[in-house]
Design a protein around this motif. Structure first.
Motif, PDB file in Angstrom:
ATOM      1  N   LYS A  56      -4.853  21.372  13.927  1.00 18.75           N
ATOM      2  CA  LYS A  56      -3.835  22.471  14.421  1.00 18.75           C
ATOM      3  C   LYS A  56      -3.237  21.940  15.927  1.00 18.75           C
ATOM      4  N   ILE A  81      -1.338  34.622  26.806  1.00 17.10           N
ATOM      5  CA  ILE A  81      -2.536  34.079  26.572  1.00 17.10           C
ATOM      6  C   ILE A  81      -2.920  33.228  27.529  1.00 17.10           C
ATOM      7  N   GLU A 116      -8.052  29.606  26.489  1.00 17.47           N
ATOM      8  CA  GLU A 116      -8.169  30.473  25.101  1.00 17.47           C
ATOM      9  C   GLU A 116      -7.454  29.910  24.104  1.00 17.47           C
ATOM     10  N   LEU A 117      -6.169  29.333  24.459  1.00 15.96           N
ATOM     11  CA  LEU A 117      -5.282  28.732  23.661  1.00 15.96           C
ATOM     12  C   LEU A 117      -5.977  27.307  22.977  1.00 15.96           C
ATOM     13  N   ARG A 118      -6.434  26.473  24.255  1.00 17.95           N
ATOM     14  CA  ARG A 118      -6.704  25.113  24.073  1.00 17.95           C
ATOM     15  C   ARG A 118      -8.213  25.297  23.049  1.00 17.95           C
ATOM     16  N   GLN A 119      -8.852  26.265  23.100  1.00 16.58           N
ATOM     17  CA  GLN A 119     -10.168  26.223  22.323  1.00 16.58           C
ATOM     18  C   GLN A 119      -9.692  26.587  20.748  1.00 16.58           C
ATOM     19  N   SER A 120      -8.687  27.012  20.474  1.00 20.47           N
ATOM     20  CA  SER A 120      -8.323  27.360  19.213  1.00 20.47           C
ATOM     21  C   SER A 120      -7.334  26.018  18.368  1.00 20.47           C
ATOM     22  N   VAL A 121      -6.929  25.124  19.104  1.00 25.10           N
ATOM     23  CA  VAL A 121      -6.309  24.198  18.690  1.00 25.10           C
ATOM     24  C   VAL A 121      -6.761  22.581  18.840  1.00 25.10           C
ATOM     25  N   ASP A 122      -6.275  21.624  18.183  1.00 23.79           N
ATOM     26  CA  ASP A 122      -6.800  20.211  18.234  1.00 23.79           C
ATOM     27  C   ASP A 122      -5.905  19.318  19.358  1.00 23.79           C
TER      28      ASP A 122
END
Length: 495
Positions: A155, A230, A234-240
């Motif tokens: 992601k 956001i 929070e964003l960084r934890q959800s993407v690669d």
């Protein structure tokens, strides 16, 4: 080339546009579509030169630019157009440029300045041919969404939906990653939507490509300001991985000029953005935008953004329009400093300046004027400005302005639009991300690598290189996507 003597036998014919005086009464695009035969004849002027500098893509630091930043295969698709192989020409065009319908409208065409024909004649109409190839592709239904053959399970978040962000998203999706583009405004497109008037680049043209990207699997989220709506963590934890394409949005100010707080002094981008929002929302029926109607307008800044302000002010019905250009009037012929194949810094009228001349009777540009004070009435409303003509001088390697004695003058104005450039990207998000910046305030990421001080964050476009062209943003978005793909998978299939 199919017609080896075309550049000698056929004269350059500039692409057709609507009449300058008539088109200022609406917001419709001023480009017209020439017949296929005319485009093919112009393509025949592309000569069998030894080295096609038009596609060189070289940024000569300190000297200028040579050729196309996205390395468009110009001689190849010119020859294909000449021979009537339009679909094949479109395929070659899309190999290097995700959005030729954008660059074919708003690029200043450094390719044409580097055209070999331009050594002693008028260059090939490369920009116009590019536009007609892609528009014919849309008309014929050749341009369709293409899903990637496989998905990687990775992601990626792309922050910003301007030309760099859209290019990065398109390429990363092509590589099979799940891509989400975050845009803080209410519409996708960044400066393509809100920084360029509809008459040059219609919103429908931008959305046509965005809809294709959505069909290919890219997700777009508007009204999301990363860092506020956001939080970054929070964003960084959800993407690669992340590609930062936020642009250079901090405008250069005039705080050193007395009276700069006057009511009636506006940043150009605020003026353009509010106008386009009002145009798209309600066709300018409400008063929720900065209007130039019946006002004496002075645009400070001689670049493209300043011209866009003229384009908009003319259509508002301004009483008068003057454009301050701090530089001297350019020559019509190249000099040693911009000799072929460098981009020619020669005199020309942009479309907005042609419109102003058609409506008001003269070219709006006033050269070498330096504003020294803004004048107001008792309630703080702008009434005019003091200015002096100035020479550009260089002392200890730094550029400065030297006033010319006896040239002081007062100019009447009740609306001043500041189109003097940008100083860099907004800092709040960069501080949250803890990415390093340069002494100029741009994101510290090397050209070619695009990786920031965080190994999982890449930067492309104006937030990395500073204020620049749409075509350079597309180039960097493509290249940053390549490096992000390499980071995510260990190798890359992207060009």
């Amino acid at each position: 080339m199919g017609n080896p003597t075309g550049f000698m036998d056929i004269e350059r014919k500039n692409p057709p546009k609507r009449d300058s005086k008539e088109r200022v009464n609406d917001w419709n695009e001023y480009q017209l579509t020439p017949p296929d035969e005319e485009v093919q004849a112009q393509a025949a002027r592309c000569m069998d030169c030894g080295i096609p500098f038009c596609q060189a893509g070289t940024n000569m630091t300190g000297s200028g630019e040579i050729g196309c930043p996205v390395y468009n295969l110009i001689p190849e698709w010119n020859d294909l157009v000449y021979k009537g192989h339009w679909k094949e020409a479109l395929a070659r065009l899309h190999k290097t440029n995700n959005f030729p319908e954008f660059t074919g409208r708003v690029c200043p065409a450094p390719c044409e300045g580097s055209c070999t024909v331009a050594i002693d004649a008028e260059p090939v109409t490369i920009k116009s041919i590019e536009l007609q190839i892609v528009e014919k592709g849309f008309r014929e239904g050749w341009i369709k969404a293409k899903q990637p053959l496989r998905r990687t399970g990775k992601k990626v978040a792309v922050i910003g939906s301007g030309p760099a962000g859209l290019a990065a998203a398109a390429q990363l999706n092509r590589a099979g990653h799940e891509v989400v583009v975050y845009e803080k405004e209410d519409r996708i497109g960044g400066l393509l939507t809100y920084g360029i008037p509809d008459v040059k680049l219609p919103y429908e043209t931008v959305m046509r490509r965005v809809q294709l990207l959505e069909e290919e699997g890219v997700t777009f989220k508007t009204g999301v300001d990363i860092g506020t709506t956001i939080r970054w963590d929070e964003l960084r934890q959800s993407v690669d991985g992340v590609v930062l394409c936020t642009g250079a949005q901090v405008p250069r100010d005039v705080e050193d000029v007395p009276g700069y707080h006057a009511k009636g002094i506006e940043y150009a981008m605020n003026f353009l953005t509010q106008n386009t929002k009002a145009l798209l929302n309600h066709n300018l029926r409400n008063n929720d935008y900065i209007s130039a109607k019946d006002k004496d307008v002075i645009v400070i800044g001689g670049g493209d953004t300043g011209v866009d302000c003229i384009t908009t002010s003319v259509r508002h019905g301004a009483n008068s329009i003057t454009q301050f250009d701090i530089n001297t009037e350019k020559d019509e012929m190249r000099g040693e400093e911009d000799a072929w194949p460098l981009f020619p810094m020669t005199y020309k009228q942009e479309e907005g300046q042609k419109e102003a001349e058609a409506v008001y009777g003269e070219d709006p540009r006033a050269y070498q004027w330096l504003t020294t004070e803004f004048l107001t009435d008792d309630t703080g409303n702008l009434t005019g400005l003091k200015a002096v003509q100035a020479d550009t001088v260089y002392e200890n390697g730094k550029k400065g302005r030297k006033p010319i004695p006896g040239t002081e003058r007062i100019w009447e104005a009740d609306l001043v639009l500041l189109a003097i450039g940008f100083t860099g990207p907004e800092r709040d998000l960069l501080e949250q991300m803890s990415v390093n910046t340069t002494k100029h305030g741009t994101v510290d990421a090397a050209y070619g690598d695009y990786v920031t001080s965080r190994t999982d964050v890449f930067a492309a476009g104006d937030n990395r290189r500073g204020q620049s062209l749409v075509v350079w943003a597309i180039h960097e978005g493509r290249e940053a996507a390549r490096e992000c793909d390499r980071y995510l998978t260990g190798s890359t299939i992207l060009p």
